[in-house]
Design a protein around this motif. Structure first.
Motif, PDB file in Angstrom:
ATOM      1  N   ALA A 407       0.837  -1.207   0.000  1.00  0.00           N
ATOM      2  CA  ALA A 407       0.000   0.000   0.000  1.00  0.00           C
ATOM      3  C   ALA A 407       0.873   1.259   0.000  1.00  0.00           C
ATOM      4  CB  ALA A 407      -0.922  -0.008   1.221  1.00  0.00           C
ATOM      5  N   ALA A 408       1.959   1.218   0.760  1.00  0.00           N
ATOM      6  CA  ALA A 408       2.882   2.362   0.789  1.00  0.00           C
ATOM      7  C   ALA A 408       3.549   2.556  -0.566  1.00  0.00           C
ATOM      8  CB  ALA A 408       3.925   2.150   1.879  1.00  0.00           C
ATOM      9  N   CYS A 409       3.980   1.469  -1.181  1.00  0.00           N
ATOM     10  CA  CYS A 409       4.615   1.560  -2.508  1.00  0.00           C
ATOM     11  C   CYS A 409       3.639   2.123  -3.537  1.00  0.00           C
ATOM     12  CB  CYS A 409       5.100   0.181  -2.956  1.00  0.00           C
ATOM     13  SG  CYS A 409       6.485  -0.466  -2.006  1.00  0.00           S
ATOM     14  N   HIS A 410       2.401   1.658  -3.489  1.00  0.00           N
ATOM     15  CA  HIS A 410       1.387   2.114  -4.445  1.00  0.00           C
ATOM     16  C   HIS A 410       1.135   3.612  -4.286  1.00  0.00           C
ATOM     17  CE1 HIS A 410      -1.919   1.752  -7.210  1.00  0.00           C
ATOM     18  NE2 HIS A 410      -2.753   2.287  -6.326  1.00  0.00           N
ATOM     19  N   GLU A 411       1.208   4.073  -3.040  1.00  0.00           N
ATOM     20  CA  GLU A 411       0.973   5.492  -2.765  1.00  0.00           C
ATOM     21  C   GLU A 411       2.145   6.356  -3.239  1.00  0.00           C
ATOM     22  OE1 GLU A 411       0.819   8.333   1.170  1.00  0.00           O
ATOM     23  OE2 GLU A 411       0.129   6.248   1.367  1.00  0.00           O
ATOM     24  N   ILE A 412       3.377   5.843  -3.091  1.00  0.00           N
ATOM     25  CA  ILE A 412       4.582   6.633  -3.381  1.00  0.00           C
ATOM     26  C   ILE A 412       4.951   6.618  -4.859  1.00  0.00           C
ATOM     27  CG2 ILE A 412       7.078   6.786  -2.966  1.00  0.00           C
ATOM     28  CD1 ILE A 412       6.479   5.520  -0.168  1.00  0.00           C
ATOM     29  N   ALA A 413       4.890   5.443  -5.494  1.00  0.00           N
ATOM     30  CA  ALA A 413       5.418   5.276  -6.855  1.00  0.00           C
ATOM     31  C   ALA A 413       4.547   5.967  -7.893  1.00  0.00           C
ATOM     32  CB  ALA A 413       5.542   3.794  -7.176  1.00  0.00           C
ATOM     33  N   ARG A 414       5.213   6.527  -8.904  1.00  0.00           N
ATOM     34  CA  ARG A 414       4.541   7.195 -10.015  1.00  0.00           C
ATOM     35  C   ARG A 414       4.879   6.471 -11.318  1.00  0.00           C
ATOM     36  NH1 ARG A 414       2.138   8.623  -6.491  1.00  0.00           N
ATOM     37  NH2 ARG A 414       1.947  10.669  -5.487  1.00  0.00           N
ATOM     38  N   PRO A 415       4.079   6.664 -12.369  1.00  0.00           N
ATOM     39  CA  PRO A 415       4.389   6.023 -13.647  1.00  0.00           C
ATOM     40  C   PRO A 415       5.841   6.278 -14.056  1.00  0.00           C
ATOM     41  CG  PRO A 415       2.235   7.034 -13.760  1.00  0.00           C
ATOM     42  CD  PRO A 415       2.826   7.443 -12.439  1.00  0.00           C
ATOM     43  N   GLY A 416       6.532   5.202 -14.456  1.00  0.00           N
ATOM     44  CA  GLY A 416       7.946   5.294 -14.817  1.00  0.00           C
ATOM     45  C   GLY A 416       8.875   4.881 -13.690  1.00  0.00           C
ATOM     46  N   ASP A 417       8.360   4.802 -12.458  1.00  0.00           N
ATOM     47  CA  ASP A 417       9.171   4.368 -11.316  1.00  0.00           C
ATOM     48  C   ASP A 417       9.294   2.840 -11.289  1.00  0.00           C
ATOM     49  OD1 ASP A 417       9.458   6.967 -10.535  1.00  0.00           O
ATOM     50  OD2 ASP A 417       8.003   6.875  -8.886  1.00  0.00           O
ATOM     51  N   THR A 418      10.212   2.388 -10.452  1.00  0.00           N
ATOM     52  CA  THR A 418      10.405   0.959 -10.226  1.00  0.00           C
ATOM     53  C   THR A 418      10.282   0.673  -8.735  1.00  0.00           C
ATOM     54  OG1 THR A 418      11.905   0.719 -12.106  1.00  0.00           O
ATOM     55  CG2 THR A 418      12.028  -0.977 -10.411  1.00  0.00           C
ATOM     56  N   VAL A 419       9.518  -0.348  -8.377  1.00  0.00           N
ATOM     57  CA  VAL A 419       9.466  -0.839  -6.995  1.00  0.00           C
ATOM     58  C   VAL A 419      10.313  -2.098  -6.927  1.00  0.00           C
ATOM     59  CG1 VAL A 419       8.014  -1.824  -5.178  1.00  0.00           C
ATOM     60  CG2 VAL A 419       7.206   0.151  -6.493  1.00  0.00           C
ATOM     61  N   LEU A 420      11.335  -2.060  -6.087  1.00  0.00           N
ATOM     62  CA  LEU A 420      12.288  -3.171  -5.984  1.00  0.00           C
ATOM     63  C   LEU A 420      12.210  -3.790  -4.594  1.00  0.00           C
ATOM     64  CD1 LEU A 420      14.824  -4.831  -6.916  1.00  0.00           C
ATOM     65  CD2 LEU A 420      16.210  -2.939  -6.009  1.00  0.00           C
ATOM     66  N   LEU A 421      11.804  -5.053  -4.536  1.00  0.00           N
ATOM     67  CA  LEU A 421      11.911  -5.836  -3.302  1.00  0.00           C
ATOM     68  C   LEU A 421      13.294  -6.469  -3.278  1.00  0.00           C
ATOM     69  CD1 LEU A 421      10.734  -7.313  -0.758  1.00  0.00           C
ATOM     70  CD2 LEU A 421      10.040  -9.143  -2.327  1.00  0.00           C
ATOM     71  N   SER A 422      14.196  -5.898  -2.488  1.00  0.00           N
ATOM     72  CA  SER A 422      15.562  -6.411  -2.353  1.00  0.00           C
ATOM     73  C   SER A 422      15.965  -6.208  -0.897  1.00  0.00           C
ATOM     74  CB  SER A 422      16.510  -5.682  -3.312  1.00  0.00           C
ATOM     75  OG  SER A 422      17.762  -6.315  -3.385  1.00  0.00           O
ATOM     76  N   PRO A 423      15.499  -7.084  -0.002  1.00  0.00           N
ATOM     77  CA  PRO A 423      15.349  -6.733   1.413  1.00  0.00           C
ATOM     78  C   PRO A 423      16.623  -6.617   2.253  1.00  0.00           C
ATOM     79  CG  PRO A 423      13.869  -8.510   0.748  1.00  0.00           C
ATOM     80  CD  PRO A 423      14.880  -8.363  -0.325  1.00  0.00           C
ATOM     81  N   CYS A 424      17.763  -7.156   1.790  1.00  0.00           N
ATOM     82  CA  CYS A 424      19.013  -7.132   2.570  1.00  0.00           C
ATOM     83  C   CYS A 424      18.971  -8.063   3.777  1.00  0.00           C
ATOM     84  CB  CYS A 424      19.361  -5.747   3.093  1.00  0.00           C
ATOM     85  SG  CYS A 424      19.982  -4.592   1.875  1.00  0.00           S
ATOM     86  N   CYS A 425      17.838  -8.639   4.079  1.00  0.00           N
ATOM     87  CA  CYS A 425      17.650  -9.366   5.336  1.00  0.00           C
ATOM     88  C   CYS A 425      17.016 -10.732   5.081  1.00  0.00           C
ATOM     89  CB  CYS A 425      16.725  -8.579   6.266  1.00  0.00           C
ATOM     90  SG  CYS A 425      17.324  -6.935   6.713  1.00  0.00           S
ATOM     91  N   ALA A 426      17.195 -11.622   6.041  1.00  0.00           N
ATOM     92  CA  ALA A 426      16.488 -12.902   6.007  1.00  0.00           C
ATOM     93  C   ALA A 426      14.995 -12.656   6.175  1.00  0.00           C
ATOM     94  CB  ALA A 426      17.009 -13.820   7.110  1.00  0.00           C
ATOM     95  N   SER A 427      14.205 -13.652   5.819  1.00  0.00           N
ATOM     96  CA  SER A 427      12.754 -13.467   5.711  1.00  0.00           C
ATOM     97  C   SER A 427      11.987 -13.921   6.942  1.00  0.00           C
ATOM     98  CB  SER A 427      12.257 -14.289   4.510  1.00  0.00           C
ATOM     99  OG  SER A 427      12.641 -15.652   4.689  1.00  0.00           O
ATOM    100  N   PHE A 428      12.689 -14.502   7.931  1.00  0.00           N
ATOM    101  CA  PHE A 428      11.982 -15.332   8.910  1.00  0.00           C
ATOM    102  C   PHE A 428      11.148 -14.569   9.935  1.00  0.00           C
ATOM    103  CE2 PHE A 428      15.892 -17.819   7.775  1.00  0.00           C
ATOM    104  CZ  PHE A 428      15.234 -18.640   6.874  1.00  0.00           C
ATOM    105  N   ASP A 429      11.181 -13.226   9.910  1.00  0.00           N
ATOM    106  CA  ASP A 429      10.318 -12.520  10.860  1.00  0.00           C
ATOM    107  C   ASP A 429       8.856 -12.513  10.405  1.00  0.00           C
ATOM    108  OD1 ASP A 429      10.845 -10.785   8.755  1.00  0.00           O
ATOM    109  OD2 ASP A 429      10.810  -8.990  10.021  1.00  0.00           O
ATOM    110  N   LEU A 430       8.634 -12.404   9.090  1.00  0.00           N
ATOM    111  CA  LEU A 430       7.266 -12.333   8.567  1.00  0.00           C
ATOM    112  C   LEU A 430       6.915 -13.477   7.618  1.00  0.00           C
ATOM    113  CD1 LEU A 430       6.971  -8.505   7.735  1.00  0.00           C
ATOM    114  CD2 LEU A 430       6.082  -9.695   9.757  1.00  0.00           C
ATOM    115  N   PHE A 431       7.933 -14.206   7.106  1.00  0.00           N
ATOM    116  CA  PHE A 431       7.698 -15.225   6.080  1.00  0.00           C
ATOM    117  C   PHE A 431       8.438 -16.513   6.450  1.00  0.00           C
ATOM    118  CE2 PHE A 431       7.725 -10.974   4.267  1.00  0.00           C
ATOM    119  CZ  PHE A 431       6.512 -10.919   3.602  1.00  0.00           C
ATOM    120  N   SER A 432       8.064 -17.593   5.796  1.00  0.00           N
ATOM    121  CA  SER A 432       8.710 -18.873   6.107  1.00  0.00           C
ATOM    122  C   SER A 432      10.056 -19.023   5.403  1.00  0.00           C
ATOM    123  CB  SER A 432       7.787 -20.036   5.720  1.00  0.00           C
ATOM    124  OG  SER A 432       7.532 -20.028   4.320  1.00  0.00           O
ATOM    125  N   SER A 433      10.270 -18.269   4.316  1.00  0.00           N
ATOM    126  CA  SER A 433      11.508 -18.368   3.539  1.00  0.00           C
ATOM    127  C   SER A 433      11.548 -17.199   2.565  1.00  0.00           C
ATOM    128  CB  SER A 433      11.557 -19.676   2.750  1.00  0.00           C
ATOM    129  OG  SER A 433      10.495 -19.716   1.792  1.00  0.00           O
TER     130      SER A 433
END
Length: 449
Positions: A407-433
Motif C-alpha cells: 500500500a505504501a509503494c502504491h501510494e509513493i510510486a509514479r508512472p515510470g518508477d520501479t518498486v524493488l523488493l531487495s530486502p538485505c535481510c532474512a525473511s523469517f520474521d514475517l515469512f517462512s523463507s
C-alpha cells in the motif's frame, strides 16, 4: 555382535534424508533425528525405506551411540546436541562429505556470498544442454547423497553455502568456483568476518594440480586470503576487463572472451541472456567451468544466450499503472542488494527489512542516494533501517506486513518508477523463507492489476 557402522543423521530435510538413504544402501545402521517437525514427504520416504526416525526431540542416548554423525547445515555448532556430540568425540560430517566417499564423478562446486544459485543453475544448464550426464545438488536440486545412491551421474554441479562447507574434510572438488565474499551470516561466525572467510575457503581444500580454482579477480577479500594460503590448483581468475592472468573478460569490442588451455571462445556480451554486471560475472564463472570440462564452443554460446534466470533474483513481477515491480527476494544480504540497485534506474522505491544478520548498510548508501526516491521498511522491527536511512532518502515508511508495504509503494510510486523488493535481510520474521516472501510479493502485484 553387530559390527555395522552406526550412523546418526541430524535433520530430516532434503540433505538429511538423502544421507540416511545412502547410509542404509551402504549397509549402515541408520537413525535420523530432527528436533523440529519433518515434512510429510520426507517422513513417507523414511518409512518406505524402513529407516528409524524421530521428530520433535533429540534422544541423546541414541545419538551419542553413533560412530559418525551427518549434520544438517542449518544446525549451528552451538546447539546443545552438537555440544554433547563434541564432548563425546564423535566425528561430524556434512551430507556432501559423506556422498563424496561413494562416487568418483567430477565435482563442480560453487560458493560465494551472492550469485551462487544463478551460477550453479547456469552451469548445470550448459552441461545438460551439451548432453552431459549431470546432476544438480547442494543448496539447489536434489540431495547429492541420494543421487549418488540411486541415480548416479558423471558430473555434479553443487551449490555450497558456508554452512555446508563447515563439515567437509576429505571431499574434493575438481572445479571450485568462488564468486565473491561479502559479510553474511556473521551471527553464525561470532560476528567475525575472518571466520566466515575461512569457512568459504574450505571449498579449495584438497585441490590438486589437476584441479581448477575459478574466482573473481577484483574481490579484495578473495585476494587477501589467496596471499595467505597456498593451493596446488590451477587458477582461473575472471574480471570485467582484461587484467594480468585473467581467463575471462570483456574486450574493447564488447566481446566476452574465455581463454583456457582446454577451450577458448568469444561471444558478444549483448547475447548473454542475463543482464547486469553481477550476471556478467556469473556467466564468466559458468562459462569457464564449461570450458575446463571441454564442452563444445557452440554449446557454451547457445546455453549462455538462452538461460532463463532464477526465480526471486531480479525477477520481473509485472507492471501496474506504469510502475515496474521487481522481485529480488533472494537478496538476503547487503551486497546482493547492491548488485540489484546497480542495475536499477533512478526513481526506485526500495523495500527493505526482515531479520537483520548484523548488516552494515554503508555499502549500499551511495547507490541509495543516487537511485532511491523512497524506502519502505517491511519487518517486525525496522528501527535500525529507519535510523540509518532516515536522513538519506526523502521518504521512509515503517510497515509491518506485506499488505502495508504494498500500500505504501502504491501510494509513493509514479508512472515510470520501479518498486524493488531487495530486502538485505532474512525473511523469517514475517515469512517462512525468501521463496515464500517472493511468491507473496508476486501475488500481491498480480492482485493490484
Amino acid at each position: 555382535m553387530n559390527n555395522r557402522k552406526r550412523l546418526v543423521v541430524l535433520g530430516g530435510g532434503e540433505s538429511g534424508v538423502g544421507a540416511a538413504i545412502l547410509g542404509k544402501d551402504k549397509g549402515m545402521e541408520v537413525f535420523l533425528s530432527d528436533f523440529g517437525q519433518i515434512p510429510e514427504r520426507y517422513r513417507q520416504q523414511l518409512e518406505a525405506e524402513g529407516i528409524e526416525w524421530e521428530q520433535g526431540q533429540h534422544t541423546l542416548e541414541r545419538i551419542l551411540s553413533a560412530d559418525e554423525v551427518v549434520k544438517s547445515p542449518g544446525i549451528p555448532p552451538t546447539a546443545p546436541v552438537m555440544k554433547a556430540i563434541a564432548e563425546k568425540g564423535i566425528p561430524v560430517i556434512s551430507e556432501i562429505e559423506m556422498a563424496g566417499r561413494f562416487t568418483d564423478a567430477k565435482m563442480v562446486c560453487i560458493t560465494g556470498s551472492n550469485g551462487k544459485t544463478t551460477t550453479t543453475l547456469l552451469t548445470y544448464h550448459i552441461l545438460r544442454e551439451a548432453g552431459i550426464n549431470v546432476g544438480l545438488a547442494g543448496n539447489v536440486g536434489r540431495s547429492l547423497a541420494l543421487q549418488v545412491a540411486r541415480t548416479p551421474h558423471d558430473v555434479y554441479v553443487i551449490e555450497l553455502s558456508s554452512f555446508q562447507l563447515e563439515n567437509m574434510y576429505e571431499f574434493k572438488a575438481n572445479i571450485a568456483v568462488m564468486l565473491n565474499i561479502t559479510p553474511d551470516h556473521l551471527d553464525r561466525y561470532d560476528y567475525k568476518m575472518d571466520n566466515y572467510v575461512k569457512a568459504k575457503f574450505r571449498i579449495i581444500r584438497n585441490l590438486t594440480s589437476e584441479d581448477a580454482f575459478i574466482f573473481w579477480q577484483d574481490d579484495p577479500t578473495i585476494q587477501r586470503q589467496l596471499e595467505q594460503i597456498a593451493t596446488e590448483a590451477r587458477l582461473f581468475p575472471f574480471a570485467e576487463h582484461e587484467e594480468h592472468q585473467s581467463h575471462a573478460w570483456v574486450d574493447d569490442a564488447g566481446e566476452l572472451v574465455f581463454d583456457t588451455s582446454e577451450t577458448s571462445l568469444k561471444m558478444p556480451r549483448a547475447e548473454l541472456s542475463l543482464n547486469g554486471l553481477h550476471n556478467l560475472y556469473n556467466s564468466m564463472a559458468a562459462g569457464l567451468s564449461a570450458c575446463l570440462l571441454d564442452i563444445k564452443k557452440e554449446d557454451i554460446r547457445r546455453a549462455l544466450s538462452d538461460f532463463e534466470g532464477v526465480e526471486h533474483r531480479l525477477e520481473p513481477a509485472g507492471t501496474v499503472d506504469g510502475v515496474r515491480y521487481i522481485n529480488d527476494s533472494k537478496a538476503t544480504n547487503v551486497n546482493s542488494c547492491w548488485y540489484a540497485l546497480e542495475s536499477m534506474p533512478k526513481g526506485t522505491v526500495l523495500i527493505l527489512g526482515g531479520k537483520d544478520k548484523g548488516n552494515d548498510y554503508s555499502e549500499i548508501e551511495p547507490l541509495v542516494r543516487e537511485k532511491v526516491k523512497a524506502i519502505v521498511c517491511m519487518g517486525k522491527n525496522n528501527s535500525k533501517l529507519i535510523s540509518y536511512f532516515g536522513g538519506i532518502v526523502d521518504q521512509i515508511r515503517d510497515t509491518h506486513s506485506l499488505d502495508e508495504a504494498m500500500a505504501a509503494c502504491h501510494e509513493i510510486a509514479r508512472p515510470g518508477d520501479t518498486v524493488l523488493l531487495s530486502p538485505c535481510c532474512a525473511s523469517f520474521d514475517l515469512f517462512s523463507s525468501y521463496e515464500d516472501r517472493g511468491r507473496q510479493f508476486k501475488q500481491a502485484v498480480a492482485e493490484m492489476k
